[in-house]
Motif scaffolding. Structure first.
Motif, short mmCIF file in Angstrom:
data_model
loop_
_atom_site.label_atom_id
_atom_site.label_comp_id
_atom_site.label_asym_id
_atom_site.label_seq_id
_atom_site.Cartn_x
_atom_site.Cartn_y
_atom_site.Cartn_z
N GLN A 71 4.02 1.36 5.70
CA GLN A 71 2.95 2.28 5.32
C GLN A 71 1.63 1.67 5.78
N ASP A 72 0.70 2.50 6.22
CA ASP A 72 -0.60 1.96 6.62
C ASP A 72 -1.43 1.65 5.38
N ASN A 73 -2.50 0.88 5.56
CA ASN A 73 -3.32 0.46 4.43
C ASN A 73 -3.94 1.63 3.69
N ALA A 74 -4.25 2.68 4.39
CA ALA A 74 -4.85 3.86 3.76
C ALA A 74 -3.82 4.70 3.02
N LYS A 75 -2.55 4.37 3.20
CA LYS A 75 -1.45 5.11 2.56
C LYS A 75 -1.47 6.58 2.94
N THR A 76 -1.80 6.82 4.20
CA THR A 76 -1.75 8.20 4.69
C THR A 76 -0.67 8.39 5.73
N THR A 77 -0.10 7.31 6.20
CA THR A 77 0.98 7.38 7.18
C THR A 77 2.10 6.43 6.77
N MET A 78 3.30 6.95 6.76
CA MET A 78 4.48 6.16 6.44
C MET A 78 5.44 6.26 7.61
N THR A 79 6.09 5.18 7.93
CA THR A 79 7.04 5.20 9.03
C THR A 79 8.41 4.69 8.56
N LEU A 80 9.42 5.10 9.28
CA LEU A 80 10.77 4.60 9.05
C LEU A 80 11.32 4.20 10.42
N GLN A 81 11.43 2.90 10.63
CA GLN A 81 12.03 2.39 11.85
C GLN A 81 13.53 2.31 11.63
N MET A 82 14.26 3.04 12.45
CA MET A 82 15.71 3.11 12.30
C MET A 82 16.37 2.47 13.52
N ASP A 83 17.01 1.35 13.30
CA ASP A 83 17.69 0.62 14.37
C ASP A 83 19.20 0.67 14.16
N SER A 84 19.92 0.37 15.22
CA SER A 84 21.39 0.35 15.16
C SER A 84 21.92 1.61 14.51
N LEU A 85 21.44 2.73 14.97
CA LEU A 85 21.83 4.01 14.37
C LEU A 85 23.31 4.28 14.55
N LYS A 86 23.87 4.94 13.54
CA LYS A 86 25.29 5.29 13.52
C LYS A 86 25.43 6.81 13.41
N PRO A 87 26.55 7.35 13.82
CA PRO A 87 26.75 8.80 13.68
C PRO A 87 26.58 9.27 12.23
N GLU A 88 26.93 8.45 11.29
CA GLU A 88 26.78 8.85 9.88
C GLU A 88 25.33 8.90 9.42
N ASP A 89 24.41 8.47 10.26
CA ASP A 89 22.98 8.60 9.95
C ASP A 89 22.45 9.99 10.32
N THR A 90 23.28 10.78 10.98
CA THR A 90 22.88 12.13 11.36
C THR A 90 22.56 12.94 10.12
N ALA A 91 21.36 13.52 10.07
CA ALA A 91 20.92 14.28 8.90
C ALA A 91 19.54 14.86 9.16
N MET A 92 19.11 15.70 8.24
CA MET A 92 17.71 16.10 8.19
C MET A 92 17.01 15.07 7.31
N TYR A 93 15.94 14.51 7.81
CA TYR A 93 15.21 13.48 7.09
C TYR A 93 13.90 14.08 6.54
N TYR A 94 13.67 13.80 5.25
CA TYR A 94 12.51 14.34 4.57
C TYR A 94 11.60 13.23 4.08
N CYS A 95 10.32 13.47 4.20
CA CYS A 95 9.30 12.60 3.63
C CYS A 95 8.97 13.12 2.23
N ALA A 96 8.75 12.20 1.30
CA ALA A 96 8.45 12.60 -0.08
C ALA A 96 7.34 11.72 -0.63
N LEU A 97 6.57 12.28 -1.57
CA LEU A 97 5.42 11.55 -2.11
C LEU A 97 5.17 11.94 -3.56
N THR A 98 4.77 10.95 -4.33
CA THR A 98 4.25 11.19 -5.68
C THR A 98 3.02 10.33 -5.84
N SER A 99 1.99 10.87 -6.46
CA SER A 99 0.78 10.10 -6.73
C SER A 99 0.46 10.13 -8.21
#
Length: 126
Positions: A71-99
């Motif tokens: 996450q960046d310091n301003a907490k306005t951008t979040m990233t997910l680095q996905m390495d060594s991906l597998k077929p079972e990682d196939t999905a719709m990925y959603y970002c979620a937030l609570t403040s």
């Protein structure tokens, strides 16, 4: 109005990498918990990785050692680095937030999140 916009999904081969991003705007609480969830047809949404308001992180066992949330310091951008991906990682990925004004520890519980993005699709072929 809170807006979460995901980007970075796509189609890759097994073993390759992808980097997802989530741009967050419109939230007002000082403390922010952000996370990534994923869903495949016929299954419930599952937590993948979450970063709490103090910067602590938690990961699903299935992605530990392969995925990294940040996450960046301003907490306005979040990233997910996905390495060594597998077929079972196939999905719709959603970002979620609570403040909140209170500290928000990381949790993979879907019910702990109020705001959701529209999702970005990840497809991993063998």
């Amino acid at each position: 109005q809170v807006q979460l916009v995901e980007s970075g999904g796509g189609s890759v081969q097994s073993g390759e990498s992808l980097r997802l991003s989530c741009a967050a705007s419109g939230y007002t609480g000082r403390r922010v918990r952000m996370g990534w969830f994923r869903q495949t047809p016929g299954k419930s949404r599952e937590g993948v990785a979450v970063i709490g308001s103090d910067g602590s992180k938690t990961y699903a066992d299935s992605v530990k050692g392969r995925f990294t949330i940040s996450q960046d310091n301003a907490k306005t951008t979040m990233t997910l680095q996905m390495d060594s991906l597998k077929p079972e990682d196939t999905a719709m990925y959603y970002c979620a937030l609570t403040s909140s004004l209170l500290e928000l520890p990381p949790t993979l519980r879907e019910q702990a999140f109020v705001h959701w993005g529209q999702g970005t699709r990840v497809t991993v072929s063998s």
